[in-house]
Design a protein around this motif. Structure first.
Motif, PDB file in Angstrom:
ATOM      1  N   TYR A  35      27.050  72.387  41.478  1.00  0.00           N
ATOM      2  CA  TYR A  35      27.630  72.519  42.823  1.00  0.00           C
ATOM      3  C   TYR A  35      27.196  73.806  43.521  1.00  0.00           C
ATOM      4  O   TYR A  35      26.749  74.757  42.885  1.00  0.00           O
ATOM      5  CB  TYR A  35      29.171  72.575  42.718  1.00  0.00           C
ATOM      6  N   GLY A  36      27.429  73.833  44.839  1.00  0.00           N
ATOM      7  CA  GLY A  36      27.471  75.100  45.552  1.00  0.00           C
ATOM      8  C   GLY A  36      28.807  75.759  45.232  1.00  0.00           C
ATOM      9  O   GLY A  36      29.836  75.081  45.214  1.00  0.00           O
ATOM     10  N   ILE A  37      28.773  77.043  44.924  1.00  0.00           N
ATOM     11  CA  ILE A  37      29.999  77.742  44.496  1.00  0.00           C
ATOM     12  C   ILE A  37      30.275  78.891  45.468  1.00  0.00           C
ATOM     13  O   ILE A  37      29.353  79.608  45.874  1.00  0.00           O
ATOM     14  CB  ILE A  37      29.820  78.294  43.058  1.00  0.00           C
ATOM     15  N   ILE A  38      31.548  79.052  45.831  1.00  0.00           N
ATOM     16  CA  ILE A  38      31.864  80.096  46.812  1.00  0.00           C
ATOM     17  C   ILE A  38      32.277  81.408  46.154  1.00  0.00           C
ATOM     18  O   ILE A  38      32.833  81.436  45.055  1.00  0.00           O
ATOM     19  CB  ILE A  38      32.971  79.670  47.809  1.00  0.00           C
ATOM     20  N   HIS A  39      31.967  82.491  46.861  1.00  0.00           N
ATOM     21  CA  HIS A  39      32.512  83.801  46.549  1.00  0.00           C
ATOM     22  C   HIS A  39      33.308  84.187  47.781  1.00  0.00           C
ATOM     23  O   HIS A  39      32.779  84.213  48.893  1.00  0.00           O
ATOM     24  CB  HIS A  39      31.383  84.791  46.301  1.00  0.00           C
ATOM     25  N   GLY A  40      34.613  84.442  47.591  1.00  0.00           N
ATOM     26  CA  GLY A  40      35.427  84.768  48.758  1.00  0.00           C
ATOM     27  C   GLY A  40      36.807  85.195  48.334  1.00  0.00           C
ATOM     28  O   GLY A  40      37.044  85.432  47.145  1.00  0.00           O
ATOM     29  N   HIS A  41      37.708  85.313  49.294  1.00  0.00           N
ATOM     30  CA  HIS A  41      39.082  85.631  48.918  1.00  0.00           C
ATOM     31  C   HIS A  41      40.045  84.667  49.596  1.00  0.00           C
ATOM     32  O   HIS A  41      39.802  84.188  50.711  1.00  0.00           O
ATOM     33  CB  HIS A  41      39.420  87.090  49.221  1.00  0.00           C
ATOM     34  N   GLN A  42      41.132  84.421  48.888  1.00  0.00           N
ATOM     35  CA  GLN A  42      42.108  83.444  49.337  1.00  0.00           C
ATOM     36  C   GLN A  42      42.934  84.044  50.474  1.00  0.00           C
ATOM     37  O   GLN A  42      43.393  85.183  50.360  1.00  0.00           O
ATOM     38  CB  GLN A  42      43.013  83.092  48.145  1.00  0.00           C
ATOM     39  N   ILE A  43      43.110  83.311  51.573  1.00  0.00           N
ATOM     40  CA  ILE A  43      43.939  83.829  52.672  1.00  0.00           C
ATOM     41  C   ILE A  43      45.219  83.011  52.852  1.00  0.00           C
ATOM     42  O   ILE A  43      46.107  83.412  53.579  1.00  0.00           O
ATOM     43  CB  ILE A  43      43.154  83.935  54.005  1.00  0.00           C
ATOM     44  N   SER A  44      45.278  81.856  52.190  1.00  0.00           N
ATOM     45  CA  SER A  44      46.543  81.103  52.124  1.00  0.00           C
ATOM     46  C   SER A  44      46.433  80.195  50.910  1.00  0.00           C
ATOM     47  O   SER A  44      45.413  80.215  50.217  1.00  0.00           O
ATOM     48  CB  SER A  44      46.766  80.297  53.409  1.00  0.00           C
ATOM     49  N   SER A  45      47.459  79.380  50.667  1.00  0.00           N
ATOM     50  CA  SER A  45      47.439  78.579  49.437  1.00  0.00           C
ATOM     51  C   SER A  45      46.210  77.666  49.372  1.00  0.00           C
ATOM     52  O   SER A  45      45.711  77.374  48.285  1.00  0.00           O
ATOM     53  CB  SER A  45      48.722  77.759  49.337  1.00  0.00           C
ATOM     54  N   SER A  46      45.706  77.234  50.516  1.00  0.00           N
ATOM     55  CA  SER A  46      44.592  76.279  50.460  1.00  0.00           C
ATOM     56  C   SER A  46      43.324  76.774  51.164  1.00  0.00           C
ATOM     57  O   SER A  46      42.341  76.038  51.229  1.00  0.00           O
ATOM     58  CB  SER A  46      45.028  74.951  51.077  1.00  0.00           C
ATOM     59  N   LEU A  47      43.349  78.005  51.694  1.00  0.00           N
ATOM     60  CA  LEU A  47      42.216  78.456  52.511  1.00  0.00           C
ATOM     61  C   LEU A  47      41.572  79.725  51.950  1.00  0.00           C
ATOM     62  O   LEU A  47      42.271  80.649  51.530  1.00  0.00           O
ATOM     63  CB  LEU A  47      42.741  78.726  53.923  1.00  0.00           C
TER      64      LEU A  47
END
Ligand code: G1P
Length: 277
Positions: A169-181
């Motif tokens: 897969y394409g895999i994300i690097h990021g941070h969670q800003i809500s339960s689903s986002l």
């Protein structure tokens, strides 16, 4: 205004040979409906009724499927099967279909770039029909659209996968800003588990800003020697906002035999309330 949805369908479908020798893999049915029709219903439900196909050789059946067949309609009229084409015919009249061809198979990023001539300078959805998605309340494209309408930026659908599956897969690097986002900082296409930035995987539903075309024009060939959409979205995330939504529903990888059979069994249970015999 979000009204267009791009369907890259030029791939050979080699994993389903010999079935896909002359039949597009997107026309393989889950129960009695081709895979691609589920994707178009999902786009249309979200109000994206301008359907743009990036197609290739041996894909003519897709064009014929999304065209009225008056002879067949006449043949069915007055019989007990008269209603069987009703919802497809409604879809056909409710959508507009345009086609362009990807002459060379240089990857998903290349296919999307080829679709630029159909999309122009406006935000658009992308559906990879291999990913068979069932939203719990509304479809995945409708869920992405709600986020798009609120934030006016690129939104991609994601789900958690086992860590040992990141290389698919394409895999994300990021941070969670809500339960689903998630706020996406970068994306990596098919990383090995030891170098994967997370186990949050991109699935085949996107709403993209047209700026992605500029990024697609500058990327080099990536994983597998192909132009990767993931790389272009990762570059986009450097300059503009990219959000990732953990969608509410389930998804089957119909690009694999096991996923295809699981999707079929799931759909059978949903329709008939019992497992297939
Ligand atoms: C494509 C994308 C990948 C994404 C996947 C979802 O890969 O390149 O980023 O995670 O679809 O199904 P493919 O499955 O075509 O190799």
């Amino acid at each position: 205004m979000l009204r267009k949805c791009l369907f890259p369908v030029a791939g050979y479908g080699t994993r389903f040979l010999p079935a896909t020798k002359v039949m597009p893999k997107e026309m393989l049915p889950i129960l009695d409906k081709p895979l691609v029709q589920y994707g178009i219903e999902e786009a249309a439900e979200a109000g994206l009724n301008q359907i743009c196909f990036v197609t290739g050789q041996a894909k003519r059946a897709i064009e014929d499927h999304f065209d009225r067949n008056m002879e067949l309609d006449d043949h069915l009229a007055g019989t007990e099967r008269a209603n069987t084409l009703l919802s497809l015919n409604e879809l056909i009249t409710g959508c507009q279909f345009t086609y362009t061809r990807q002459a060379e198979q240089l990857g998903l990023g290349h296919a999307i770039k080829v679709g630029e001539s159909l999309i122009g300078n406006e935000p658009f959805g992308v559906v990879l029909p291999d990913d068979f998605c069932i939203g719990n309340d509304v479809g995945v494209m409708s869920q992405l659209k709600s986020i798009f309408q609120e934030h006016q930026c690129t939104v991609i659908a994601v789900e958690e996968v086992p860590m040992d599956r990141t290389a698919s897969y394409g895999i994300i690097h990021g941070h969670q800003i809500s339960s689903s986002l998630y706020e996406v900082e970068k994306l990596v296409e098919k990383p090995a588990p030891e170098s994967a930035p997370s186990n949050i995987a991109v699935i085949g539903r996107y709403i993209l800003s047209p700026e992605v075309f500029g990024e697609l024009a500058t990327i080099n060939k990536g994983v597998g020697g192909e132009y990767q959409l993931t790389d272009a979205i990762s570059n986009l995330a450097q300059n503009s906002r990219v959000l990732a939504l953990k969608f509410d529903g389930c998804r089957f990888d119909c690009g694999s035999l096991a996923g295809f059979v699981a999707a079929t069994n799931y759909s059978f249970r949903c329709r008939f309330g019992t497992a297939p015999p």
